[in-house]
Design a protein around this motif. Structure first.
Motif, PDB file in Angstrom:
ATOM      1  N   VAL A   1       1.467  -5.935   4.180  1.00 47.17           N
ATOM      2  CA  VAL A   1       1.297  -6.743   2.970  1.00 47.17           C
ATOM      3  C   VAL A   1       2.681  -7.056   2.425  1.00 47.17           C
ATOM      4  O   VAL A   1       3.497  -6.152   2.253  1.00 47.17           O
ATOM      5  CB  VAL A   1       0.495  -5.991   1.887  1.00 47.17           C
TER       6      VAL A   1
ATOM      7  N   ARG B   1       0.950 -10.954  -3.936  1.00 47.54           N
ATOM      8  CA  ARG B   1      -0.208 -10.111  -3.684  1.00 47.54           C
ATOM      9  C   ARG B   1      -1.455 -10.617  -4.376  1.00 47.54           C
ATOM     10  O   ARG B   1      -2.532 -10.106  -4.166  1.00 47.54           O
ATOM     11  CB  ARG B   1       0.085  -8.698  -4.200  1.00 47.54           C
TER      12      ARG B   1
ATOM     13  N   SER C   1      -3.441   3.043  -9.811  1.00 46.95           N
ATOM     14  CA  SER C   1      -2.718   1.787  -9.637  1.00 46.95           C
ATOM     15  C   SER C   1      -3.657   0.586  -9.630  1.00 46.95           C
ATOM     16  O   SER C   1      -4.684   0.577  -8.973  1.00 46.95           O
ATOM     17  CB  SER C   1      -1.931   1.812  -8.327  1.00 46.95           C
TER      18      SER C   1
ATOM     19  N   PHE D   1      -5.297  -2.588  -4.754  1.00 45.63           N
ATOM     20  CA  PHE D   1      -4.015  -2.064  -4.276  1.00 45.63           C
ATOM     21  C   PHE D   1      -4.251  -0.728  -3.576  1.00 45.63           C
ATOM     22  O   PHE D   1      -3.460  -0.300  -2.767  1.00 45.63           O
ATOM     23  CB  PHE D   1      -3.048  -1.849  -5.441  1.00 45.63           C
ATOM     24  N   LYS D   2      -5.342  -0.075  -3.980  1.00 49.22           N
ATOM     25  CA  LYS D   2      -5.643   1.247  -3.440  1.00 49.22           C
ATOM     26  C   LYS D   2      -6.654   1.184  -2.314  1.00 49.22           C
ATOM     27  O   LYS D   2      -7.204   2.211  -1.930  1.00 49.22           O
ATOM     28  CB  LYS D   2      -6.188   2.150  -4.557  1.00 49.22           C
TER      29      LYS D   2
ATOM     30  N   ARG E   1       8.236  10.287 -13.287  1.00 53.70           N
ATOM     31  CA  ARG E   1       7.460   9.052 -13.182  1.00 53.70           C
ATOM     32  C   ARG E   1       6.438   9.251 -12.058  1.00 53.70           C
ATOM     33  O   ARG E   1       6.812   9.603 -10.939  1.00 53.70           O
ATOM     34  CB  ARG E   1       8.391   7.875 -12.880  1.00 53.70           C
ATOM     35  N   HIS E   2       5.166   9.042 -12.397  1.00 53.31           N
ATOM     36  CA  HIS E   2       4.105   9.201 -11.398  1.00 53.31           C
ATOM     37  C   HIS E   2       3.745   7.844 -10.801  1.00 53.31           C
ATOM     38  O   HIS E   2       3.670   6.850 -11.518  1.00 53.31           O
ATOM     39  CB  HIS E   2       2.872   9.828 -12.056  1.00 53.31           C
ATOM     40  N   VAL E   3       3.540   7.811  -9.484  1.00 52.17           N
ATOM     41  CA  VAL E   3       3.010   6.601  -8.848  1.00 52.17           C
ATOM     42  C   VAL E   3       1.824   6.986  -7.970  1.00 52.17           C
ATOM     43  O   VAL E   3       1.921   7.864  -7.125  1.00 52.17           O
ATOM     44  CB  VAL E   3       4.075   5.879  -7.990  1.00 52.17           C
ATOM     45  N   ASP E   4       0.719   6.320  -8.232  1.00 54.49           N
ATOM     46  CA  ASP E   4      -0.480   6.488  -7.424  1.00 54.49           C
ATOM     47  C   ASP E   4      -0.395   5.489  -6.272  1.00 54.49           C
ATOM     48  O   ASP E   4      -0.478   4.287  -6.476  1.00 54.49           O
ATOM     49  CB  ASP E   4      -1.704   6.221  -8.304  1.00 54.49           C
ATOM     50  N   ALA E   5      -0.187   6.010  -5.070  1.00 55.42           N
ATOM     51  CA  ALA E   5      -0.057   5.135  -3.903  1.00 55.42           C
ATOM     52  C   ALA E   5      -1.334   5.147  -3.074  1.00 55.42           C
ATOM     53  O   ALA E   5      -1.287   5.115  -1.848  1.00 55.42           O
ATOM     54  CB  ALA E   5       1.150   5.562  -3.069  1.00 55.42           C
ATOM     55  N   GLY E   6      -2.478   5.204  -3.758  1.00 56.06           N
ATOM     56  CA  GLY E   6      -3.742   5.104  -3.053  1.00 56.06           C
ATOM     57  C   GLY E   6      -4.541   6.387  -3.006  1.00 56.06           C
ATOM     58  O   GLY E   6      -5.231   6.659  -2.036  1.00 56.06           O
TER      59      GLY E   6
ATOM     60  N   THR F   1      -0.901   3.214   0.601  1.00 58.10           N
ATOM     61  CA  THR F   1      -1.611   2.075   1.161  1.00 58.10           C
ATOM     62  C   THR F   1      -0.632   0.938   1.410  1.00 58.10           C
ATOM     63  O   THR F   1       0.439   0.875   0.799  1.00 58.10           O
ATOM     64  CB  THR F   1      -2.709   1.590   0.192  1.00 58.10           C
ATOM     65  N   ASN F   2      -1.013   0.033   2.290  1.00 61.13           N
ATOM     66  CA  ASN F   2      -0.127  -1.089   2.615  1.00 61.13           C
ATOM     67  C   ASN F   2       0.262  -1.861   1.363  1.00 61.13           C
ATOM     68  O   ASN F   2       1.407  -2.280   1.205  1.00 61.13           O
ATOM     69  CB  ASN F   2      -0.815  -2.039   3.591  1.00 61.13           C
ATOM     70  N   ALA F   3      -0.704  -2.074   0.483  1.00 53.56           N
ATOM     71  CA  ALA F   3      -0.436  -2.871  -0.712  1.00 53.56           C
ATOM     72  C   ALA F   3       0.442  -2.129  -1.714  1.00 53.56           C
ATOM     73  O   ALA F   3       1.106  -2.752  -2.540  1.00 53.56           O
ATOM     74  CB  ALA F   3      -1.748  -3.294  -1.372  1.00 53.56           C
ATOM     75  N   MET F   4       0.464  -0.799  -1.668  1.00 53.52           N
ATOM     76  CA  MET F   4       1.278  -0.029  -2.625  1.00 53.52           C
ATOM     77  C   MET F   4       2.664   0.309  -2.077  1.00 53.52           C
ATOM     78  O   MET F   4       3.503   0.848  -2.795  1.00 53.52           O
ATOM     79  CB  MET F   4       0.559   1.271  -3.024  1.00 53.52           C
TER      80      MET F   4
ATOM     81  N   GLU G   1       5.311  -1.565  -1.195  1.00 52.87           N
ATOM     82  CA  GLU G   1       6.433  -2.230  -1.879  1.00 52.87           C
ATOM     83  C   GLU G   1       6.558  -1.836  -3.344  1.00 52.87           C
ATOM     84  O   GLU G   1       7.669  -1.542  -3.796  1.00 52.87           O
ATOM     85  CB  GLU G   1       6.323  -3.744  -1.714  1.00 52.87           C
ATOM     86  N   PRO G   2       5.444  -1.810  -4.107  1.00 53.80           N
ATOM     87  CA  PRO G   2       5.576  -1.327  -5.499  1.00 53.80           C
ATOM     88  C   PRO G   2       6.146   0.091  -5.580  1.00 53.80           C
ATOM     89  O   PRO G   2       6.921   0.402  -6.483  1.00 53.80           O
ATOM     90  CB  PRO G   2       4.137  -1.376  -6.022  1.00 53.80           C
TER      91      PRO G   2
ATOM     92  N   THR H   1       9.636   1.052  -7.409  1.00 50.25           N
ATOM     93  CA  THR H   1       9.719   2.049  -8.480  1.00 50.25           C
ATOM     94  C   THR H   1      10.855   3.021  -8.197  1.00 50.25           C
ATOM     95  O   THR H   1      11.643   3.362  -9.093  1.00 50.25           O
ATOM     96  CB  THR H   1       8.387   2.821  -8.601  1.00 50.25           C
TER      97      THR H   1
ATOM     98  N   SER I   1      -3.736   1.970   5.383  1.00 49.99           N
ATOM     99  CA  SER I   1      -2.731   2.830   4.772  1.00 49.99           C
ATOM    100  C   SER I   1      -1.882   3.590   5.773  1.00 49.99           C
ATOM    101  O   SER I   1      -2.215   3.689   6.945  1.00 49.99           O
ATOM    102  CB  SER I   1      -3.354   3.792   3.753  1.00 49.99           C
TER     103      SER I   1
END
Lengths: 514, 269
Positions: free
Chosen positions: A143, A147, A175, A196-197, B134-139, B182-185, B187-188, B192, B221
């Motif tokens: 991806v 988006r 997210s 996104f998840k 800083r927390h990031v939820d990557a899926g 995940t693929n979509a997360m 880059e974000p 971060t 993912s």
């Protein structure tokens, strides 16, 4: 308050719970819209549509329908062959989302779809073959770049500002990206960009032994572990035609209600947080923590995991001697806590008239769970299509009609009370006996399972391959439905209410995205 | 409003005294942790646990029973499902309360007969006081978020330990990641990390972030943070409970020693 309360019945101790059968009808692609329209007229409901490969290169669409009369679930099977299949999005908007998911995952497009955009795969996903296409590899789909699909907002564009918020947002949250089109404090249009998840969980089930699928189902939405595992196990049990022993069915009710309890307590604390009641927030979070600690004492898991399996329970639970007192202590405090919230003017000020959802929109858009019940739609799978031991227990289904954040609060607060009654009754009358039966589904069989999670209706459709392993598992989660309806309460509202309104919906993103 | 203050005051202190030394109420009564491996109990030819393990955390060693036993056990892949403890005929994989699995070296999550010594505390000059995360939820499945949110409830009251979650990566010392990425997360997540000022550190929370767990791989993912970001603390668990997260954070701050070496809790004691 309305809703039926089933009268107390004498419990037949040795009887077991057999899964309900689901009728199947073959429907031609041409007659589909007329049948769907008729279902709508009758007050029925279309829950989801999913695709599977009946044979290699032979796609089959399965529409899951609940009929009001005679009451029951039904599956409509459509084999497109070379024919076009019309989209049902203008009759059942939520089905429009399911159709887009079918298009993303199987490459099958529906005719005249009003929103022919990607849903679970992002705009920037570089797809060679759709993930469920037999030609697709199991390699990650990269991806990159843009988006999201940004809706066009009409009007004087120079004054309208776009605020993209996410996918990484403030605080410890899941997210997701939210697009606000706004003028000053006023939100003109709101567009949540989810998925996104998306982890491709349904595909992860493929090839597993049915017994092993439970571990995966428990990890689709962590705070819905029991509901997911329960719906999954019941689907496998329906495929196998096996009946769960009485004791297991009753303990399943206990587990499901303990899950509802900690989720609803979390919800109250979260609402107090968004309305800036600091002490109220702390009290709610503490009650949630105590409920989770009880979960661990009972099952070894704060999320009540690793107990369910197709055929019953993985191990014996012995709650009778100690759990009733612990639950009663939490019940007293929870009741006092909910009363204190209801007596707080500043709390009520922020909730009443916030995020109103009319009965019509709730029904048409497929809202579910406490959200629909707060808008006057009186549905609850536990009562309407009883599973586990719900038919034998006194169940109150609270319904409100105002449809605002306050109504959603009241429904959840009343559900906490109802859950305590259910749990105590289940503990009091908990039958003795075995906790599992051998449960092996034959190759090629399939089954449907459902559960009313703390967020609403959850379905698992399970298809086994000829080798007896899982071939296709479809999950229809409650948050998928409620995220679809949520923006209707945000358009034309204001920024100050947004967080409160979102909290009042009690959504998860993992369940929706899967 | 006044009612709330009164209500709160009457309730008294709800916070546990743990992790003050000598205090034991970590709130995890009954919580099952990673199954404990007892190689001496392993039955010759039995592969039941390896066959049932959903994430390949347990595999059969090719060269069999020499030194490290018949099994290769990677707790970085364990999702605490307890299936191995149920099928094991001899108690070689036994239920335990071992959940404090935060480590600074990934290899310490792999069971080993002869483990290295505890890693020396890593000094981080110029960084000695409070910690901002800083927390990031990557899926994730949201189980990890549920436990991270619990850290700020009155029972654990993370603030008292000088540890805070911050809204912006600009103010963060530590990036705490959940989910298999995940693929979509992807880059974000990287964006971060790039937005954080140096020095900066990364903690992988939950088995998904450590190795992908049950949801890693496939079309949507990756397999956690390995090869994505430089990880300073690995904390498997499904999900790790709040006390496990606190232990791992205090370990990062050199206020508690690492407890797991060679896949075993308190190996050195």
């Amino acid at each position: 308050m309305s809703g039926e309360t089933s009268v107390d019945r004498i419990v037949p101790v040795n009887a077991a719970t057999l899964p309900q059968a689901v009728a199947e009808t073959t429907v031609g692609p041409d007659e589909l819209p007329a049948k769907a329209r008729q279902l709508w007229d009758e007050g029925g409901r279309m829950q989801t549509v999913y695709a599977r490969w009946k044979e290699p290169r032979r796609l089959e669409l399965r529409y899951l329908v609940s009929r009001p009369k005679p009451k029951g679930f039904e599956t409509w099977i459509v084999e497109p062959g070379r024919k076009r299949v019309p989209s049902l999005a203008d009759i059942w908007p939520l089905i429009g989302w399911s159709e887009r998911e079918v298009t993303d995952l199987f490459g099958f497009a529906f005719a005249e779809h009003p929103e022919p955009f990607r849903l679970v795969l992002h705009k920037g996903a570089r797809v060679e073959h759709p993930p469920f296409d037999p030609r697709a590899s199991d390699m990650p789909i990269p991806v990159s770049g843009e988006r999201r699909t940004v809706p066009a907002v009409a009007g004087d564009k120079e004054d309208v500002q776009l605020l993209p918020y996410g996918p990484v947002r403030a605080d410890v949250v899941e997210s997701g990206e939210f697009l606000f089109f706004y003028l000053g404090e006023h939100i003109l249009h709101y567009h949540p960009q989810l998925f996104f998840k998306h982890r491709g969980m349904e595909k992860r089930f493929e090839g597993l032994e049915p017994q092993a699928g439970t571990v995966l189902a428990e990890r689709v939405s962590g705070v819905g572990s029991v509901a997911h595992a329960l719906a999954y196990c019941q689907a496998v049990e329906a495929a196998a035609g096996c009946a769960v022993p009485k004791r297991a069915a009753w303990l399943r009710v206990l587990l499901a209600e303990m899950e509802r309890l900690y989720n609803h307590l979390h919800y109250l604390g979260h609402l107090a947080d968004t309305t800036t009641l600091k002490v109220g927030q702390a009290e709610g979070r503490l009650l949630e923590e105590r409920a989770k600690q009880l979960n661990a004492r009972l099952t070894g898991s704060r999320f009540l995991r690793s107990v369910l399996k197709p055929g019953g329970l993985r191990r014996e639970l012995l709650p009778k001697d100690w759990l009733p007192d612990e639950l009663e202590a939490i019940r007293r405090e929870a009741a006092r806590y909910a009363q204190l919230l209801s007596d707080t003017d500043s709390f009520l000020d922020r909730l009443i008239t916030t995020g109103p959802l009319s009965r019509k929109v709730a029904f048409d858009q497929g809202a579910t769970g406490p959200v629909e019940r707060a808008s006057g739609v009186d549905r609850d799978l536990r009562r309407d299509y009883p599973y586990a031991a719900y038919a034998d227990l006194p169940l109150t289904v609270p319904v409100e009609t105002a449809g605002d954040a306050y109504a959603r609060f009241k429904v959840r607060a009343a559900e906490i009370d109802a859950s305590f009654v259910l749990m105590q009754r289940a503990l009091l009358l908990l039958p003795d006996g075995p906790i599992d039966v051998p449960c092996r589904a034959h190759g090629g069989s399939h089954g449907l399972g459902w559960a009313e999670s703390s967020r609403g209706t959850l379905f698992y459709a399970v298809h086994l391959g000829k080798d007896g392993r899982l071939d296709r598992v479809k999950i229809k989660s409650p948050s998928f439905s409620n995220w679809r309806v949520f923006p209707f309460t945000v358009h034309d509202s204001n920024m100050m209410d947004y967080a409160i309104n979102e909290a009042s919906f009690g959504l998860t993103i993992a369940g929706c995205d899967r | 409003m006044a009612l709330w203050t009164l209500f709160g005051l009457k309730r008294g202190k709800a916070t546990t005294r743990w992790p003050t030394p000598g205090q034991t109420d970590d709130g995890q009564d009954g919580v099952l942790g990673m199954p404990r491996y007892h190689p001496e109990l392993c039955v010759e030819g039995c592969q039941a646990c390896a066959e049932v393990c959903p994430t390949g955390a347990i595999t059969i060693r090719e060269n069999g029973r020499d030194g490290d036993g018949m099994l290769a056990v990677d707790y970085g892949r364990c999702v605490v499902c307890q299936l191995c403890t149920e099928v094991c005929p001899s108690g070689a994989m036994a239920p335990s309360g071992d959940w404090a699995f935060g480590v600074s070296r990934r290899e310490d999550l792999v069971w080993a007969q002869r483990a290295d010594a505890l890693p020396a505390a890593i000094e981080r000059p110029g960084f000695t006081r409070s910690l901002h995360i800083r927390h990031v939820d990557a899926g994730s499945c949201n189980g990890c978020e549920s436990e991270l949110q619990a850290l700020n409830n009155p029972f654990y009251n993370l603030h008292r330990l000088g540890i805070f979650f911050t809204p912006s990566p600009r103010f963060a010392d530590l990036l705490l990641v959940t989910g298999p990425v995940t693929n979509a997360m992807l880059e974000p997540l990287k964006a971060t990390y790039d937005a954080m000022p140096e020095p900066r550190w990364v903690m992988a929370v939950g088995t998904c972030a450590v190795s992908g767990g049950v949801s890693g791989g496939g079309y949507a993912s990756g397999h956690g943070l390995e090869g994505v970001l430089p990880v300073d603390v690995w904390l498997p668990g499904c999900p790790p409970n709040p006390a496990a997260i606190i232990e791992a954070l205090l370990m990062f701050l050199n206020r508690k020693p690492q407890r797991v070496v060679g896949g075993r809790v308190d190996h050195g004691e």
